[in-house]
Design an enzyme around this catalytic site. Structure first.
Site, short mmCIF file in Angstrom:
data_model
loop_
_atom_site.label_atom_id
_atom_site.label_comp_id
_atom_site.label_asym_id
_atom_site.label_seq_id
_atom_site.Cartn_x
_atom_site.Cartn_y
_atom_site.Cartn_z
N GLU A 190 33.33 65.59 -14.80
CA GLU A 190 33.07 65.63 -16.23
C GLU A 190 33.75 64.50 -17.00
OE1 GLU A 190 32.07 69.40 -18.31
OE2 GLU A 190 34.21 69.28 -18.75
N LYS A 245 35.19 63.88 -20.32
CA LYS A 245 35.71 64.84 -21.30
C LYS A 245 36.93 64.25 -21.99
CE LYS A 245 37.29 69.68 -21.39
NZ LYS A 245 37.53 70.86 -20.52
N LYS A 293 26.45 68.63 -21.61
CA LYS A 293 27.28 69.81 -21.83
C LYS A 293 27.58 69.90 -23.32
CE LYS A 293 31.14 72.37 -19.90
NZ LYS A 293 32.42 72.28 -19.16
N GLU A 310 25.39 79.32 -17.89
CA GLU A 310 26.81 79.66 -17.77
C GLU A 310 27.05 81.12 -18.17
OE1 GLU A 310 29.93 76.85 -19.09
OE2 GLU A 310 30.48 78.46 -20.49
N ASN A 356 32.22 80.62 -15.77
CA ASN A 356 33.30 79.91 -16.43
C ASN A 356 34.53 80.81 -16.51
OD1 ASN A 356 34.99 78.34 -18.04
ND2 ASN A 356 33.35 77.69 -19.40
N GLU A 392 33.47 77.11 -12.72
CA GLU A 392 33.86 76.23 -13.81
C GLU A 392 35.24 76.62 -14.34
OE1 GLU A 392 30.80 75.87 -16.87
OE2 GLU A 392 29.46 77.00 -15.57
N SER A 393 36.01 75.60 -14.71
CA SER A 393 37.32 75.76 -15.38
C SER A 393 38.41 76.22 -14.42
CB SER A 393 37.24 76.72 -16.57
OG SER A 393 36.42 76.19 -17.58
#
Length: 257
Positions: free
Chosen positions: A53, A55, A115, A164, A185, A215-216
């Site tokens: 990503e 970000k 995103k 998601e 997530n 995710e995360s």
């Protein structure tokens, strides 16, 4: 927080629509070359796959990295073995833009994910016009009819929805719209709290033909290994890649399995 982020993104889209009409964006989307097949690029393999990503910031962590040249950053991700690139395009809290996505699209051959907090068709056409191959849909932010409508539009435009989820109910809703690329997530977007065990608790509920994305909560190779052991086909990584050396970090993450 999630409602604030969604409303902010919709307000920003309305502002852009004053300068560029829906009809104009739709024409630009339809004029784009065909989207890359993200399902093929992210299909399960012997090793875990990484969505890397671009970000700059987040509401939970604040500023992360300036990233003056997102195209160069994304090119490093591709060199390092990422399977897709995620680009934050939300402006207010993440410091992104559609210009970032366009720059990344021109710099890499991998599928590119927009995103953002998507809630209307205009944003989907924007994504394709900018070169996105994947568009994020957050179940918690959308009523089911809206989720179905946007999922269908993304698919009709040749792109892939990344749907998601954050709970068993949301995973069921993703399944009901026929999602093939489904993420869990670990960060609750209403409270921004993390539950590192959430993916593992939901993995058995994924449809048999779905690609499973974690995710995360990824800071180290051990976190990637834990997700892989829990059944993740793909891990989406942001902060760890923008705050460290992207090539070294990717090499560590891709070596886990």
């Amino acid at each position: 927080m999630l409602l604030e982020l969604l409303n902010g993104s919709l307000e920003d889209a309305a502002r852009r629509r004053q300068d560029r009409s829906l009809a104009a964006v739709e024409r630009a989307a339809l004029d784009r070359a065909a989207a890359i097949d993200a399902l093929a690029a992210l299909s399960p393999a012997e090793r875990v796959k990484i969505i890397a990503e671009v970000k700059r910031a987040s509401p939970s962590r604040g500023a992360l990295a300036s990233i003056p040249d997102p195209a160069m950053h994304a090119a490093l991700y591709e060199e390092g073995g990422a399977s897709a690139i995620s680009v934050l395009t939300e402006e207010r809290r993440f410091g992104g833009s559609l210009r970032d996505l366009e720059a990344v699209r021109d710099a890499v051959t991998l599928p590119v994910l927009r995103k953002d907090f998507i809630g209307e068709e205009y944003q989907v056409f924007e994504a394709r016009a900018a070169g996105a191959d994947i568009v994020l849909l957050i179940v918690a932010a959308l009523e089911q009819r809206t989720l179905e409508r946007l999922h269908t539009l993304i698919t009709d435009l040749g792109m892939t929805p990344l749907v998601e989820t954050h709970s068993a109910d949301e995973l069921s809703r993703a399944t009901d719209v026929g999602a093939r690329l489904i993420g869990v997530n670990a960060r609750n977007l209403s409270t921004f709290e993390l539950d590192r065990d959430l993916f593992g608790s939901l993995v058995e509920r994924f449809p048999a033909d779905a690609i499973k994305v974690a995710e995360s909560a990824v800071q180290s190779a051990a976190d990637v290994a834990a997700y892989r052991a829990a059944g993740a086909d793909v891990v989406l990584v942001g902060e760890a890649l923008v705050t460290g050396d992207p090539l070294e970090t990717l090499a560590e993450f891709l070596a886990v399995g």
